[in-house]
Design an enzyme around this catalytic site. Sequence first.
Site, PDB file in Angstrom:
ATOM      1  N   ARG A   1      12.024  -4.407   5.001  1.00  0.00           N
ATOM      2  CA  ARG A   1      11.616  -3.021   4.715  1.00  0.00           C
ATOM      3  C   ARG A   1      12.467  -2.012   5.479  1.00  0.00           C
ATOM      4  O   ARG A   1      12.806  -2.216   6.641  1.00  0.00           O
ATOM      5  CB  ARG A   1      10.153  -2.808   5.106  1.00  0.00           C
TER       6      ARG A   1
ATOM      7  N   ARG B   1       0.023  -8.435  13.721  1.00  0.00           N
ATOM      8  CA  ARG B   1      -0.645  -7.512  12.776  1.00  0.00           C
ATOM      9  C   ARG B   1      -1.400  -8.300  11.713  1.00  0.00           C
ATOM     10  O   ARG B   1      -2.474  -7.904  11.279  1.00  0.00           O
ATOM     11  CB  ARG B   1       0.393  -6.592  12.117  1.00  0.00           C
TER      12      ARG B   1
ATOM     13  N   ARG C   1      11.009  -0.220  10.928  1.00  0.00           N
ATOM     14  CA  ARG C   1       9.906   0.161  11.816  1.00  0.00           C
ATOM     15  C   ARG C   1       9.821  -0.765  13.024  1.00  0.00           C
ATOM     16  O   ARG C   1       9.948  -1.989  12.881  1.00  0.00           O
ATOM     17  CB  ARG C   1       8.573   0.119  11.045  1.00  0.00           C
TER      18      ARG C   1
ATOM     19  N   LYS D   1       0.826  -1.210   0.000  1.00  0.00           N
ATOM     20  CA  LYS D   1       0.000   0.000   0.000  1.00  0.00           C
ATOM     21  C   LYS D   1       0.864   1.265   0.000  1.00  0.00           C
ATOM     22  O   LYS D   1       0.620   2.194  -0.763  1.00  0.00           O
ATOM     23  CB  LYS D   1      -0.927   0.007   1.232  1.00  0.00           C
TER      24      LYS D   1
ATOM     25  N   ARG E   1     -10.070  -0.014   8.010  1.00  0.00           N
ATOM     26  CA  ARG E   1      -9.538  -1.369   8.180  1.00  0.00           C
ATOM     27  C   ARG E   1     -10.397  -2.187   9.133  1.00  0.00           C
ATOM     28  O   ARG E   1      -9.889  -3.134   9.757  1.00  0.00           O
ATOM     29  CB  ARG E   1      -8.050  -1.375   8.539  1.00  0.00           C
TER      30      ARG E   1
HETATM   31  P1  AP5 Z   1       4.839  -1.414   1.789  1.00  0.00           P
HETATM   32  O1  AP5 Z   1       4.451  -0.695   0.548  1.00  0.00           O
HETATM   33  O2  AP5 Z   1       5.514  -0.626   2.867  1.00  0.00           O
HETATM   34  O3  AP5 Z   1       3.596  -2.236   2.383  1.00  0.00           O
HETATM   35  P2  AP5 Z   1       2.308  -1.728   3.148  1.00  0.00           P
HETATM   36  O4  AP5 Z   1       1.152  -2.491   2.609  1.00  0.00           O
HETATM   37  O5  AP5 Z   1       2.225  -0.230   3.130  1.00  0.00           O
HETATM   38  O6  AP5 Z   1       2.647  -2.271   4.587  1.00  0.00           O
HETATM   39  P3  AP5 Z   1       2.435  -1.643   6.015  1.00  0.00           P
HETATM   40  O7  AP5 Z   1       3.173  -2.546   6.960  1.00  0.00           O
HETATM   41  O8  AP5 Z   1       2.819  -0.181   6.064  1.00  0.00           O
HETATM   42  O9  AP5 Z   1       0.929  -1.807   6.220  1.00  0.00           O
HETATM   43  P4  AP5 Z   1       0.185  -1.815   7.545  1.00  0.00           P
HETATM   44  O10 AP5 Z   1      -1.237  -1.746   7.087  1.00  0.00           O
HETATM   45  O11 AP5 Z   1       0.517  -2.914   8.467  1.00  0.00           O
HETATM   46  O12 AP5 Z   1       0.779  -0.533   8.282  1.00  0.00           O
HETATM   47  P5  AP5 Z   1       0.239   0.943   8.465  1.00  0.00           P
HETATM   48  O13 AP5 Z   1       1.398   1.840   8.386  1.00  0.00           O
HETATM   49  O14 AP5 Z   1      -0.961   1.221   7.657  1.00  0.00           O
HETATM   50  O15 AP5 Z   1       5.781  -2.640   1.341  1.00  0.00           O
HETATM   51  C1  AP5 Z   1       6.405  -3.480   2.297  1.00  0.00           C
HETATM   52  C2  AP5 Z   1       7.813  -3.835   1.814  1.00  0.00           C
HETATM   53  O16 AP5 Z   1       7.711  -4.574   0.596  1.00  0.00           O
HETATM   54  C3  AP5 Z   1       8.699  -2.622   1.486  1.00  0.00           C
HETATM   55  O17 AP5 Z   1      10.018  -2.924   1.862  1.00  0.00           O
HETATM   56  C4  AP5 Z   1       8.615  -2.481  -0.032  1.00  0.00           C
HETATM   57  O18 AP5 Z   1       9.776  -1.903  -0.593  1.00  0.00           O
HETATM   58  C5  AP5 Z   1       8.434  -3.921  -0.466  1.00  0.00           C
HETATM   59  N1  AP5 Z   1       7.593  -4.061  -1.664  1.00  0.00           N
HETATM   60  C6  AP5 Z   1       6.401  -3.423  -1.911  1.00  0.00           C
HETATM   61  N2  AP5 Z   1       5.907  -3.830  -3.096  1.00  0.00           N
HETATM   62  C7  AP5 Z   1       6.793  -4.738  -3.601  1.00  0.00           C
HETATM   63  C8  AP5 Z   1       6.821  -5.516  -4.806  1.00  0.00           C
HETATM   64  N3  AP5 Z   1       5.848  -5.438  -5.726  1.00  0.00           N
HETATM   65  N4  AP5 Z   1       7.863  -6.350  -4.986  1.00  0.00           N
HETATM   66  C9  AP5 Z   1       8.844  -6.446  -4.067  1.00  0.00           C
HETATM   67  N5  AP5 Z   1       8.900  -5.733  -2.915  1.00  0.00           N
HETATM   68  C10 AP5 Z   1       7.856  -4.888  -2.685  1.00  0.00           C
HETATM   69  O19 AP5 Z   1      -0.282   0.861   9.983  1.00  0.00           O
HETATM   70  C11 AP5 Z   1       0.622   0.682  11.059  1.00  0.00           C
HETATM   71  C12 AP5 Z   1      -0.161   0.613  12.359  1.00  0.00           C
HETATM   72  O20 AP5 Z   1      -0.886   1.852  12.567  1.00  0.00           O
HETATM   73  C13 AP5 Z   1      -1.251  -0.474  12.427  1.00  0.00           C
HETATM   74  O21 AP5 Z   1      -0.722  -1.717  12.820  1.00  0.00           O
HETATM   75  C14 AP5 Z   1      -2.207   0.135  13.468  1.00  0.00           C
HETATM   76  O22 AP5 Z   1      -1.727  -0.034  14.773  1.00  0.00           O
HETATM   77  C15 AP5 Z   1      -2.170   1.611  13.137  1.00  0.00           C
HETATM   78  N6  AP5 Z   1      -3.214   2.004  12.159  1.00  0.00           N
HETATM   79  C16 AP5 Z   1      -3.006   2.497  10.889  1.00  0.00           C
HETATM   80  N7  AP5 Z   1      -4.170   2.749  10.282  1.00  0.00           N
HETATM   81  C17 AP5 Z   1      -5.137   2.410  11.175  1.00  0.00           C
HETATM   82  C18 AP5 Z   1      -6.558   2.399  11.126  1.00  0.00           C
HETATM   83  N8  AP5 Z   1      -7.230   2.796  10.019  1.00  0.00           N
HETATM   84  N9  AP5 Z   1      -7.238   1.964  12.218  1.00  0.00           N
HETATM   85  C19 AP5 Z   1      -6.596   1.563  13.324  1.00  0.00           C
HETATM   86  N10 AP5 Z   1      -5.259   1.534  13.444  1.00  0.00           N
HETATM   87  C20 AP5 Z   1      -4.526   1.947  12.375  1.00  0.00           C
END
Ligand code: AP5
Length: 218
Positions: free
Chosen positions: A127, A171, A160, A13, A88
């Site tokens: 990552r 997660r 992270r 994402k 989510r």
């Molecule tokens: P990346 O693009 O960083 O993946 P991502 O889907 O963004 O992963 P996240 O871990 O950020 O998602 P998340 O939903 O757990 O975390 P968020 O920050 O939203 O890619 C990952 C890796 O793969 C990178 O190294 C990248 O380079 C590599 N990659 C990507 N695409 C690739 C490809 N095609 N081929 C090869 N490599 C690739 O949330 C964090 C925390 O915040 C949550 O756990 C929660 O506590 C809180 N939170 C956030 N939003 C909410 C909400 N709406 N409600 C409640 N709590 C929330």
Amino acid sequence: MRLVLFGAPGSGKGTQGPLLAQRLKIKKISTGDMLREEVAKESPFGLKVKEIIGRGALVPDDLMIAEVEKRIKEPDVANGFILDGFPRSIPQAEGFDGVLKRAGMKLDGAIKLEITKSTLMERLLGRRSCPDCYSVFNVTTNPPKVEGKCDKCGGELVHRPDDKAETVGKRFTVYENATTPLVDYYKQRGLLLMVNADGPVDVVAGRIVSAIDGRPGA
Ligand code: AP5
């Protein structure tokens, strides 16, 4: 155009959101980045959510809905937005429908990134993220030009704290229980766009563009 981008932790994402935002000339809004910014600032909200994020749980729905409602009213998103990481859960999706209605807006699509669990684990453990400009790298699949430094802004890259193996497992369980019901939720509303997120970044980006092709504003 107003889009939601959802999928498991590590599904891409944070990588795909900015590419699509650039292409559609709209803003990406990442709730994860918003929360991490509050944690870094040590704001009262940041202090409240730090521990929740650290253990891989979800921040309470009402707090997230209120934060997103504030954000989508800001002038820089008047042309549209891609929401990365929100909603989510079903309560967040229902709350968001209310937010959109009150703002006189409508959603054009909900993109679901599909990927296997073993690929996610590899991606998250490798990552490296920029806390300054939110760019995302990977030591194996997308390394920065200079080790430990962000290509875009030169910031120091970090692993992270919630990317430790045990927190990633938590997660993923939270994602399966709380977020996967969104597939049916958006399918029933004719908004679901499933995209295979396995493959090189540019290939996945192309699949997303094909999925939204034909939607209003695409
Ligand atoms: P990346 O693009 O960083 O993946 P991502 O889907 O963004 O992963 P996240 O871990 O950020 O998602 P998340 O939903 O757990 O975390 P968020 O920050 O939203 O890619 C990952 C890796 O793969 C990178 O190294 C990248 O380079 C590599 N990659 C990507 N695409 C690739 C490809 N095609 N081929 C090869 N490599 C690739 O949330 C964090 C925390 O915040 C949550 O756990 C929660 O506590 C809180 N939170 C956030 N939003 C909410 C909400 N709406 N409600 C409640 N709590 C929330």
